[in-house]
Design an enzyme around this catalytic site. Sequence first.
Site, short mmCIF file in Angstrom:
data_model
loop_
_atom_site.label_atom_id
_atom_site.label_comp_id
_atom_site.label_asym_id
_atom_site.label_seq_id
_atom_site.Cartn_x
_atom_site.Cartn_y
_atom_site.Cartn_z
N LEU A 37 0.81 -1.23 0.00
CA LEU A 37 0.00 0.00 0.00
C LEU A 37 0.84 1.27 0.00
CD1 LEU A 37 -3.06 -0.92 2.27
CD2 LEU A 37 -2.86 -0.95 -0.22
N ARG A 38 2.15 1.15 0.19
CA ARG A 38 3.10 2.29 0.01
C ARG A 38 2.98 3.41 1.04
NH1 ARG A 38 5.77 -1.32 -2.73
NH2 ARG A 38 5.34 -1.45 -4.95
N ASP B 85 9.25 -8.81 2.71
CA ASP B 85 9.01 -8.81 1.27
C ASP B 85 9.74 -7.68 0.57
OD1 ASP B 85 8.24 -9.47 -1.18
OD2 ASP B 85 6.16 -8.89 -0.95
N HIS C 125 9.51 -14.38 1.30
CA HIS C 125 9.49 -13.85 -0.06
C HIS C 125 10.16 -14.82 -1.04
CE1 HIS C 125 10.16 -10.74 -3.14
NE2 HIS C 125 11.43 -11.08 -3.12
N HIS D 210 4.10 -15.74 -3.14
CA HIS D 210 4.11 -15.79 -4.62
C HIS D 210 4.92 -16.93 -5.25
CE1 HIS D 210 7.66 -13.41 -3.76
NE2 HIS D 210 7.04 -12.25 -3.72
N ASN E 133 8.71 -9.33 -9.52
CA ASN E 133 9.45 -10.32 -8.73
C ASN E 133 8.48 -11.22 -7.99
OD1 ASN E 133 11.78 -9.02 -9.46
ND2 ASN E 133 12.19 -8.16 -7.44
N ASP F 88 -0.10 -9.64 -4.42
CA ASP F 88 1.17 -8.91 -4.54
C ASP F 88 0.96 -7.58 -5.26
OD1 ASP F 88 3.81 -8.30 -4.08
OD2 ASP F 88 4.63 -9.77 -5.47
N HIS G 256 3.37 1.30 -8.70
CA HIS G 256 4.59 2.06 -8.98
C HIS G 256 4.26 3.30 -9.81
CE1 HIS G 256 7.50 -0.65 -7.26
NE2 HIS G 256 6.99 -1.67 -7.92
N GLY H 9 6.94 -5.11 -10.24
CA GLY H 9 5.65 -5.13 -9.55
C GLY H 9 4.52 -4.64 -10.43
#
Length: 393
Positions: A21-22, A112, A139, A192, A238, A265, A269, A284
Amino acid sequence: EVIDASGQILLPGFVDLHTHLREPGREDTETIESGSAAAALGGYTAVFAMANTNPVADSVVVTDHVWRRGQEVGLVDVYPVGAVTVGLEGKQLAEMGTMAAGVGAVRMFSDDGHCVYDPLLMRRALEYANTLGVLIAQHAEEPRLTVGAIAHEGPTAARLGLAGWPRAAEESIVARDALLARDAGARVHICHASTAGTVELVKWAKAQGISITAEVTPHHLLLDDSRLETYDAVNKVNPPLREASDAAALRQALADGIIDCVATDHAPHAEQDKCCEFAAARPGMLGLETALSIIVQTMVQPGLLDWRGVARVMSEQPAAIVGLDEHGRPLEVGEPANLTLVDPEASWTVRAKELASISNNTPFEDMTFPARVTTTLLRGRVTAREGKAVGGP
Ligand code: DOR
Ligand code: ZN
Ligand code: ZN
């Protein structure tokens, strides 16, 4: 209020164990508010916000903020994921106990974006997590095998001149962590899963009685490295998009229950971090608003999962992995519920500009999918309806 659900599929609210969520740090690309709207529109009622923020979620200050802010926004329960270590590539375990005891009640820890690659540190993390009753999510990549790597190591990357990322980078860590979990008598969750070999290893570990679970992303189920021909960095992720045979093995593993659940995931960006050369772009892709539609296309339409199975992989299993036991149990009459309505006939075409995410990095732009979430309810209250996130706390 009466909701007319005729012709639609009623499912338990979805749970995403893997969302970026940044916030804090890169609110220009996503915030808890914008990401919560994306989650509600995707049919989610709970998301787990990954720890690779800035500052890193390695202290109770950050994890409590994430939980509180999510509750303020009120569209989805935002569960903070704590970092296993102090800093993402740290040498020292974070105070997991303090984060678990906070308001955010952290129940899952992960580095992660990075991997706990010191096996002794990972072993201690598993033992510590075990005493707290929390989960370590790995990860899963051996960083010394992925230096400079940007695409799946195979014929496509070789032809396109892209440095290859071997399957062994993932599979060696999956094997190692399964064995460490066995010895520690602890649980481990594989983020993932992306290769056919990972499927075989998880299957083997489960057969040994090891407490291992695994997730797969919608993009690894649908896409493969043939997408790289255009050098469009929107396909950089990734772990990387693998070969068509890997995607087929992942779909079968999800159908068979070897892979337990779907996790997005979701990785927003900024334009400038994605428009550059393939090698320089950040890895991503967006995932929250397209996940269900991709599961219908890849799993329901080919007959690999029925709708009961969709409820299992999108809601019940992820909830069980992190111990959210209000999901997946029978409701009492009159109890406010987390619910998602899907229109199985509502085909739609993805347009990044129409998504709620601040960022636009969807690899599914202009693709048409067969079904769509129409309505989401969090504890009995509508949070998304007809393509709009609604309401607040
Ligand atoms: O593609 C990815 N992006 N994979 C990750 O593991 C991290 C994520 C991110 O934070 O952007
Ligand atoms: Zn990751
Ligand atoms: Zn991630």
